[in-house]
Design an enzyme around this catalytic site. Structure first.
Site, PDB file in Angstrom:
ATOM      1  N   ASN A   1      -1.784  -0.229   7.423  1.00 29.56           N
ATOM      2  CA  ASN A   1      -1.276  -1.586   7.668  1.00 29.56           C
ATOM      3  C   ASN A   1      -0.470  -2.161   6.501  1.00 29.56           C
ATOM      4  OD1 ASN A   1      -3.387  -2.169   5.976  1.00 29.56           O
ATOM      5  ND2 ASN A   1      -4.549  -3.393   7.441  1.00 29.56           N
TER       6      ASN A   1
ATOM      7  N   LYS B   1       0.837  -1.199   0.000  1.00 33.21           N
ATOM      8  CA  LYS B   1       0.000   0.000   0.000  1.00 33.21           C
ATOM      9  C   LYS B   1       0.881   1.263   0.000  1.00 33.21           C
ATOM     10  CE  LYS B   1      -3.826  -2.282   2.457  1.00 33.21           C
ATOM     11  NZ  LYS B   1      -4.738  -2.183   3.638  1.00 33.21           N
TER      12      LYS B   1
ATOM     13  N   GLU C   1      -9.528 -10.261  -7.921  1.00 35.23           N
ATOM     14  CA  GLU C   1      -8.550  -9.172  -7.765  1.00 35.23           C
ATOM     15  C   GLU C   1      -7.440  -9.281  -8.800  1.00 35.23           C
ATOM     16  OE1 GLU C   1      -7.470  -9.373  -3.616  1.00 35.23           O
ATOM     17  OE2 GLU C   1      -9.468  -8.725  -2.974  1.00 35.23           O
TER      18      GLU C   1
ATOM     19  N   TYR D   1     -12.269  -2.632  -3.408  1.00 32.12           N
ATOM     20  CA  TYR D   1     -12.817  -2.800  -2.052  1.00 32.12           C
ATOM     21  C   TYR D   1     -14.344  -2.791  -2.034  1.00 32.12           C
ATOM     22  CZ  TYR D   1      -8.266  -2.395   0.361  1.00 32.12           C
ATOM     23  OH  TYR D   1      -7.000  -2.607   0.841  1.00 32.12           O
TER      24      TYR D   1
ATOM     25  N   HIS E   1      -1.815  -5.382   1.279  1.00 34.26           N
ATOM     26  CA  HIS E   1      -3.064  -6.085   0.982  1.00 34.26           C
ATOM     27  C   HIS E   1      -2.742  -7.490   0.487  1.00 34.26           C
ATOM     28  CE1 HIS E   1      -7.002  -7.092  -0.603  1.00 34.26           C
ATOM     29  NE2 HIS E   1      -6.347  -7.580  -1.640  1.00 34.26           N
TER      30      HIS E   1
HETATM   31  N1  UDP Z   1      -9.578  -0.826   7.482  1.00 34.64           N
HETATM   32  C1  UDP Z   1      -9.650   0.341   8.218  1.00 34.64           C
HETATM   33  N2  UDP Z   1     -10.396   0.359   9.360  1.00 34.64           N
HETATM   34  C2  UDP Z   1     -11.081  -0.738   9.801  1.00 34.64           C
HETATM   35  C3  UDP Z   1     -10.992  -1.923   9.050  1.00 34.64           C
HETATM   36  C4  UDP Z   1     -10.234  -1.929   7.887  1.00 34.64           C
HETATM   37  O1  UDP Z   1      -9.039   1.340   7.843  1.00 34.64           O
HETATM   38  O2  UDP Z   1     -11.723  -0.677  10.852  1.00 34.64           O
HETATM   39  C5  UDP Z   1      -8.773  -0.830   6.246  1.00 34.64           C
HETATM   40  C6  UDP Z   1      -7.456  -1.557   6.432  1.00 34.64           C
HETATM   41  O3  UDP Z   1      -6.485  -0.861   5.671  1.00 34.64           O
HETATM   42  C7  UDP Z   1      -7.709  -2.908   5.818  1.00 34.64           C
HETATM   43  C8  UDP Z   1      -8.664  -2.548   4.680  1.00 34.64           C
HETATM   44  O4  UDP Z   1      -9.485  -1.526   5.233  1.00 34.64           O
HETATM   45  O5  UDP Z   1      -6.508  -3.520   5.390  1.00 34.64           O
HETATM   46  C9  UDP Z   1      -9.517  -3.663   4.176  1.00 34.64           C
HETATM   47  O6  UDP Z   1     -10.233  -4.232   5.241  1.00 34.64           O
HETATM   48  P1  UDP Z   1     -10.337  -5.818   5.387  1.00 34.64           P
HETATM   49  O7  UDP Z   1     -11.301  -6.111   6.470  1.00 34.64           O
HETATM   50  O8  UDP Z   1     -10.573  -6.423   4.047  1.00 34.64           O
HETATM   51  O9  UDP Z   1      -8.868  -6.189   5.936  1.00 34.64           O
HETATM   52  P2  UDP Z   1      -7.647  -6.989   5.249  1.00 34.64           P
HETATM   53  O10 UDP Z   1      -8.245  -8.002   4.314  1.00 34.64           O
HETATM   54  O11 UDP Z   1      -6.793  -5.967   4.538  1.00 34.64           O
HETATM   55  O12 UDP Z   1      -6.908  -7.620   6.394  1.00 34.64           O
HETATM   56 MG    MG Z   2      -9.676  -7.839   2.832  1.00 37.31          MG
END
Ligand code: UDP
Ligand code: MG
Length: 155
Positions: free
Chosen positions: A118, A15, A132, A55, A121
């Site tokens: 974080n 990211k 994706e 997303y 992805h």
């Molecule tokens: N995210 C956020 N706040 C939240 C949950 C998710 O900013 O409370 C962001 C975070 O960057 C995350 C992304 O949204 O990586 C996608 O969310 P997902 O639940 O798909 O998490 P991932 O698959 O990336 O672990």
């Molecule tokens: Mg995810």
């Protein structure tokens, strides 16, 4: 690959925060050292519309708008990696979505702090990985080659 039934591909992106912090190399190193096989990669700044598509499952979440804006605010390093059971194994390597819940040794547990920053992805299921990979890469962007490690990684 020969002799490996559950060979899969997954979509991984460093990211904008991970790119800015100079962590592309560290992330690629971990994936290479695990034994995974890189099949496509590109460095780009994605549009906000592209991130909204990526997303789409999260469109009703309160953080969706900010997330898509952030993800399109700077460069990302987009990749497709291949390996046996790779979707699940990469999710384990990432750690939890919230770095605060991620164990040391995981990418997020070692390299970041905040859920909105974080750094990486990775597709969460094989079905989403296929979607994706198709959203980010055209068929001609894949490179087919044989890894010399193959007989030492797979029985
Ligand atoms: N995210 C956020 N706040 C939240 C949950 C998710 O900013 O409370 C962001 C975070 O960057 C995350 C992304 O949204 O990586 C996608 O969310 P997902 O639940 O798909 O998490 P991932 O698959 O990336 O672990
Ligand atoms: Mg995810």
């Amino acid at each position: 690959l020969a002799g490996t039934g559950d060979m899969e591909r997954t979509f991984i992106a460093v990211k904008p925060d991970g790119v800015q912090r100079g962590l592309c190399g560290e992330i690629i190193k971990r994936l290479e050292q695990r034994g995974f096989h890189l099949v496509a990669a590109k460095f780009l700044q994605a549009s906000e519309d592209h991130m909204k598509q990526h997303y789409l499952d999260l469109k009703d979440m309160p953080f969706y708008g900010g997330l898509c804006k952030y993800m399109s605010s700077g460069p990302v390093f987009a990749m497709v990696w291949e390996g046996q059971n790779i979707v699940k194994l990469v999710r384990m390597m990432l750690g939890e979505t919230n770095p605060a819940d991620s164990k040391p040794g995981s990418i997020r547990g070692d390299l970041c702090i905040n859920i909105g920053r974080n750094i990486i992805h990775g597709s969460d299921t094989l079905e989403n990985a296929k979607k994706e990979v198709g959203l980010w890469f055209k068929p001609e962007e894949f490179v087919n080659y044989t890894s010399c490690f193959q007989p030492y990684l797979y029985e």
